[in-house]
Enzyme design. Sequence first.
Site, PDB file in Angstrom:
ATOM      1  N   TYR A 150       0.818  -1.208   0.000  1.00 61.86           N
ATOM      2  CA  TYR A 150       0.000   0.000   0.000  1.00 61.86           C
ATOM      3  C   TYR A 150       0.862   1.272   0.000  1.00 61.86           C
ATOM      4  CZ  TYR A 150      -2.766   3.937   1.288  1.00 61.86           C
ATOM      5  OH  TYR A 150      -3.328   5.189   1.272  1.00 61.86           O
ATOM      6  N   GLY A 152      -5.193   5.625  -0.718  1.00 62.01           N
ATOM      7  CA  GLY A 152      -6.598   5.661  -0.343  1.00 62.01           C
ATOM      8  C   GLY A 152      -7.417   4.616  -1.064  1.00 62.01           C
TER       9      GLY A 152
END
Length: 537
Positions: free
Chosen positions: A64, A71
Site C-alpha cells: 500500500y 486511499g
Amino acid sequence: MTDSSAATRAKFELDGRTLTVEDVVNIARRLKNVECVLSGEALERIEASRALKQELISEELPIYGVTTGFGDSAHRQISSRKTAELQRNILRFMGCGTGRISPPEVARATILLRVNCLARGNSGVRRELVELMLAFLRHDIVPLIPERGSCGASGDLVPLSYVGSALTGHGEVLYGGEVRDVKEVLEELGLEPLELEAKEGLAITNGTSFMSAYAALAVWDSMELAFVADVGTAMASEALLGNRAHFDAFIHENKPHPGQVKSAGLIRELLAGSELSKEIDQILSGNGLGDRGYRELERNIQDKYSIRCAPHVTGVLRDTLTWVKKWVETEINSSDDNPLFDATGRTVHSGGNFYGGHVVQAMDSLKIALANVADLLDRQLELLVDEKFNNGLTPNLIPRLTPDDPRAGLHHGFKGMQLACSSMVAEACRLSGPVSVHSRSTEAHNQDKVSMGSIAARDARTIVELAQNVAAIHLIAACQALDLRGPEGMSPKTRAAYGKIRERVPFLSGDRRMERDIKEVVELIRSGRIREAVLSA
C-alpha cells in the site's frame, strides 16, 4: 538557537521512544541550545526497515502506498519504476491547505515529531530524509504550513505535505526572519533538496505530527495556566477580604481528587501569612450574640463559589492534564504511519496508526477544562470590579477620589477590561464543544471515519491563548484591587506575584489604553516568570 552556535550545542538524541512534552516545548520555542540527532539504535532500525522495503519491492508485491495508489486507489498496483513519481505526486495533490500560516513553533514541533516517529524505524525511509529534517531544525528553516485541511486520518496529510514539499525544494519557508524560496535557502546552506524514493512522501505526510505539535504546546501552556489560576484565586481572596479556611486540607482530603487537593494546597500555601484573607477563627472573633437574637456579621463566613470552589474547577484542569499529557507523549513516541515495515518479522503491515483518536479525545477534554477555568477567572473579576460585591473597593477599581476632585465621575477603570474578558470567555466556551463527534466520510468513503484531531488541537491552542489573556486581565485587576486595599497586608508569595506584575504594569491612576499591559502579563504567564517569582518567595 542560531547555527553559528552549533559548536556549543549539547546533543539531544531522538530515539522514537523517550521524547517528552517539555522537550518539544524547549526545541519548538528554542529555549535550549541543543542540536537534535538520531540515536545509534534509531539509525540501525531506519536502515533495516528501508532494506526490507527494497527487498519487498523487488518481489513485485503490492504494498500500500508504495507499489499501489493511495486511499481508495489501493487496488491499483504500479511497477517499481513508478514508485518515486508516485511519492512526488502525493506532495503535489495534497498541497491544498488554507487558512493562516501556523506559528513557527508549531512548524518546528511538527518536524521534530515527524523525525521522532521515523526514528522508531518502521517507516521504510532512508536516513538521508531524516537527516535533512534534522538540518531544517538545526538551521531553523521553518516551512510555511497552512492551518486548515486535515481531517486527522490518514493523519495530517495536507499540512504535512508542506513539510515534504520544503524538503524536496518546493515552496516557501521562513528563514532568518524572512519568507524565502526554500530552494535558495538550501543552496545557500550547501544542502541538497531530497529526491524522494518509494514510500517517503507517504511517510512524511501520513501521521499525526501536526495535530500533536499543537497538542504538546497546548498541554504545556495549560499546565502553566493551572498554576496561574491558583495564584489569581489567592490574590482575589485577599482583595475581597476572603476566607482562606475554604482551602483547608481537611475539606479537600475528604474529597481527594488529586488535582483538587493540589490546587487547594497551593492556594493555602500562597495565602499563608496574609492579613487580608483570614482564617475562620479570625473572622468569627467577637463577643457573639449576647442577649440579641440576631446580628449582621462584619465579614461573610462563606465566599462566593468562584472563590470558595476554585479548587474544584482548577483541580479538574490539573487532573485532565495528568492523563492528557500521558496520551500526548504516547502519541509523539509512536509509529503513526502506514504501512509499517517489521524488519524482525520480515513483513509489511497495513493498519491505521495515523488515526488521531487519542489526540482528539484529549484535546476535546482539555478544551472544556480550560474554558471552565477561564470562566472561573472571569467570575472572580466580576467580584473585584463590581462595587456591589467587592467589599468596599471602588467601582471598576478606579482610583479613590473625593467628590470635589475635578476627576470625579470621569473615569471607568476596569469596565472595558471586564467587557473584553467576558468576550474572550464566551469565545472560549463556544470553541469548547467536542470536535471528535463531527467525523465526515471522505475520500470516496475510504476515509469513512476520521478523527478531526488537528481541528480539536488548534481549538485547544486558541482556548489556551484566550485563557492566557483572561488570566492576564484578572491578575492586573487583582493588583489594582490590592493597591486600593493595601498591599502591605498581602502574603509573601502573593506579594511576589504582585511585584512581578508591577514591574511591567503600573497602577491605573486614570483611564488609559491597556492592551499593552495585557500583552506584557501574557508574556509573564507564558514564560513561567510568575511561577518562578512565587516559588522563590
